[in-house]
Structures are given as C-alpha cells and as structure tokens.
Scaffold this motif. Structure first.
Motif, PDB file in Angstrom:
ATOM      1  N   MET A   1       0.837  -1.180   0.000  1.00  0.00           N
ATOM      2  CA  MET A   1       0.000   0.000   0.000  1.00  0.00           C
ATOM      3  C   MET A   1       0.884   1.246   0.000  1.00  0.00           C
ATOM      4  O   MET A   1       1.858   1.315   0.739  1.00  0.00           O
ATOM      5  CB  MET A   1      -0.896  -0.004   1.244  1.00  0.00           C
ATOM      6  CG  MET A   1      -1.845   1.166   1.268  1.00  0.00           C
ATOM      7  SD  MET A   1      -2.911   1.200   2.709  1.00  0.00           S
ATOM      8  CE  MET A   1      -1.754   1.650   3.966  1.00  0.00           C
ATOM      9  N   ASP A   2       0.529   2.211  -0.824  1.00  0.00           N
ATOM     10  CA  ASP A   2       1.239   3.479  -0.909  1.00  0.00           C
ATOM     11  C   ASP A   2       0.824   4.363   0.278  1.00  0.00           C
ATOM     12  O   ASP A   2      -0.333   4.750   0.383  1.00  0.00           O
ATOM     13  CB  ASP A   2       0.902   4.160  -2.229  1.00  0.00           C
ATOM     14  CG  ASP A   2       1.556   5.521  -2.377  1.00  0.00           C
ATOM     15  OD1 ASP A   2       2.424   5.872  -1.555  1.00  0.00           O
ATOM     16  OD2 ASP A   2       1.185   6.238  -3.326  1.00  0.00           O
ATOM     17  N   CYS A   3       1.759   4.664   1.150  1.00  0.00           N
ATOM     18  CA  CYS A   3       1.456   5.440   2.360  1.00  0.00           C
ATOM     19  C   CYS A   3       1.747   6.932   2.217  1.00  0.00           C
ATOM     20  O   CYS A   3       1.646   7.668   3.193  1.00  0.00           O
ATOM     21  CB  CYS A   3       2.225   4.865   3.541  1.00  0.00           C
ATOM     22  SG  CYS A   3       1.635   3.226   4.011  1.00  0.00           S
ATOM     23  N   THR A   4       2.091   7.389   1.021  1.00  0.00           N
ATOM     24  CA  THR A   4       2.419   8.802   0.851  1.00  0.00           C
ATOM     25  C   THR A   4       1.216   9.713   1.066  1.00  0.00           C
ATOM     26  O   THR A   4       1.391  10.898   1.329  1.00  0.00           O
ATOM     27  CB  THR A   4       3.019   9.083  -0.547  1.00  0.00           C
ATOM     28  OG1 THR A   4       2.069   8.699  -1.547  1.00  0.00           O
ATOM     29  CG2 THR A   4       4.323   8.333  -0.737  1.00  0.00           C
ATOM     30  N   ARG A   5      -0.004   9.167   0.963  1.00  0.00           N
ATOM     31  CA  ARG A   5      -1.205   9.982   1.194  1.00  0.00           C
ATOM     32  C   ARG A   5      -1.766   9.822   2.600  1.00  0.00           C
ATOM     33  O   ARG A   5      -2.841  10.338   2.902  1.00  0.00           O
ATOM     34  CB  ARG A   5      -2.289   9.649   0.160  1.00  0.00           C
ATOM     35  CG  ARG A   5      -1.907  10.080  -1.247  1.00  0.00           C
ATOM     36  CD  ARG A   5      -3.026   9.849  -2.242  1.00  0.00           C
ATOM     37  NE  ARG A   5      -3.334   8.432  -2.353  1.00  0.00           N
ATOM     38  CZ  ARG A   5      -4.575   7.917  -2.392  1.00  0.00           C
ATOM     39  NH1 ARG A   5      -5.619   8.702  -2.347  1.00  0.00           N
ATOM     40  NH2 ARG A   5      -4.757   6.621  -2.497  1.00  0.00           N
ATOM     41  N   LEU A   6      -1.054   9.106   3.468  1.00  0.00           N
ATOM     42  CA  LEU A   6      -1.511   9.014   4.863  1.00  0.00           C
ATOM     43  C   LEU A   6      -1.439  10.396   5.488  1.00  0.00           C
ATOM     44  O   LEU A   6      -0.368  10.994   5.565  1.00  0.00           O
ATOM     45  CB  LEU A   6      -0.634   8.049   5.660  1.00  0.00           C
ATOM     46  CG  LEU A   6      -0.964   6.575   5.568  1.00  0.00           C
ATOM     47  CD1 LEU A   6       0.100   5.758   6.286  1.00  0.00           C
ATOM     48  CD2 LEU A   6      -2.332   6.272   6.128  1.00  0.00           C
ATOM     49  N   GLU A   7      -2.574  10.899   5.921  1.00  0.00           N
ATOM     50  CA  GLU A   7      -2.643  12.250   6.472  1.00  0.00           C
ATOM     51  C   GLU A   7      -3.178  12.303   7.897  1.00  0.00           C
ATOM     52  O   GLU A   7      -2.855  13.214   8.643  1.00  0.00           O
ATOM     53  CB  GLU A   7      -3.546  13.131   5.598  1.00  0.00           C
ATOM     54  CG  GLU A   7      -3.037  13.368   4.195  1.00  0.00           C
ATOM     55  CD  GLU A   7      -1.816  14.261   4.144  1.00  0.00           C
ATOM     56  OE1 GLU A   7      -1.585  15.044   5.082  1.00  0.00           O
ATOM     57  OE2 GLU A   7      -1.071  14.157   3.150  1.00  0.00           O
ATOM     58  N   TYR A   8      -4.044  11.335   8.273  1.00  0.00           N
ATOM     59  CA  TYR A   8      -4.791  11.446   9.528  1.00  0.00           C
ATOM     60  C   TYR A   8      -4.836  10.117  10.261  1.00  0.00           C
ATOM     61  O   TYR A   8      -4.634   9.056   9.693  1.00  0.00           O
ATOM     62  CB  TYR A   8      -6.241  11.856   9.246  1.00  0.00           C
ATOM     63  CG  TYR A   8      -6.395  13.191   8.577  1.00  0.00           C
ATOM     64  CD1 TYR A   8      -6.411  14.368   9.320  1.00  0.00           C
ATOM     65  CD2 TYR A   8      -6.538  13.283   7.194  1.00  0.00           C
ATOM     66  CE1 TYR A   8      -6.563  15.592   8.696  1.00  0.00           C
ATOM     67  CE2 TYR A   8      -6.679  14.506   6.565  1.00  0.00           C
ATOM     68  CZ  TYR A   8      -6.692  15.662   7.327  1.00  0.00           C
ATOM     69  OH  TYR A   8      -6.839  16.871   6.705  1.00  0.00           O
TER      70      TYR A   8
END
Length: 155
Positions: A1-8
């Motif tokens: 899973m691409d975690c670069t968009r984990l924000e919250y």
C-alpha cells in the motif's frame, strides 16, 4: 500500500466489538463522526479533503490497548456527503474506501497504536488528527519517516 497519502488518524469505537470489522479491502462504508456542538465536528468532517488516507485506531470493549485496524480513503468531497447527513448523534459521516484492514481473527497480529505511533495523544473526540501533529513529529522527526514506518506496518 502506498502510504504517501496518509494524512490522519481517527478514533473509532463500537460498544460491543470491533468497529467496521465486516468491510473488506475495496469496500465502501460511512465513517461516522460523533456530533457535538462544542467541538465543531460537523465543520471538521466537512473539510477533510477527498483522497486523504485515514488510519482508524480503536480500543474495543474488554481490551486494554488501542489497535490500528484500518486504513481508509475519503472518496467524496464533504459537499457531496453533507446532503445525506442526519441530525442524530452519529449522523455526520464521510464515505470511505478500505485500503487495509487488520486480521481480526488473530488479535496478536493487529498493530498496537502506542507501539507503532509512539505517541500518547489522548482520545477525547472523533475528529481525525493530523499525522503531522507536533506530538507525532516530535517522536518521528518527520512525516516521511512516520509514513515509511507505517508502510512497513501495513504491507
């Protein structure tokens, strides 16, 4: 899973068991926010940006620890979801899609919040908290280091 968009990260609860346990990867569901005039949850939920990834953390009834149980993506803008909201306690929601879910059949394999996040931030409401918060960045040094670590946890 691409975690670069984990924000919250967001607190979720169920009075009896694991919240949102029955939704597999790829499923959509309504992620609830508890209404409270004093905390401005409605405005908060409305303004969370489409496409953001949110980690769900929960402490089910009968457990001592909090667990990281889901990674979900906001699939609509707040303006698309708000017309469906109701005025009851749990009537505020955002549609999300599941990208990762814990193995609830083996609790020992579910990541512990305090171990993986390394921060005690208090869980006083249902707002989504930024991963770039001062408490987390103090522990990790940068959001990139935290995301890299979470990529190992969720893959």
């Amino acid at each position: 899973m691409d975690c670069t968009r984990l924000e919250y990260i967001k607190n979720v609860n169920d009075d009896k068991d694991w919240a949102y346990e029955s939704y597999p990867v790829g499923a959509y569901f309504q992620l609830n926010f508890k209404e409270s005039e004093a905390t401005g949850v409605d405005n908060h939920a409305f303004n969370l940006p489409k496409g953001s990834l949110i980690i769900l953390s929960q402490k089910p009834h009968g457990y001592d620890d909090r667990y990281l149980t889901h990674v979900v993506e906001l699939v609509n803008e707040g303006s698309e979801d708000k017309p469906q909201w109701k005025t009851d306690t749990w009537g505020i929601f955002r549609w999300v899609k599941v990208h990762w879910i814990a193995d609830f059949a083996d609790v020992s394999r579910i990541p512990l919040d305090k171990k993986e996040m390394r921060a005690n931030w208090g869980w006083y409401d249902t707002k989504a908290k930024l991963l770039s918060s001062e408490k987390l960045i103090k522990q990790w040094g940068s959001i990139d280091k935290l995301r890299a670590h979470l990529g190992e946890v969720f893959n």
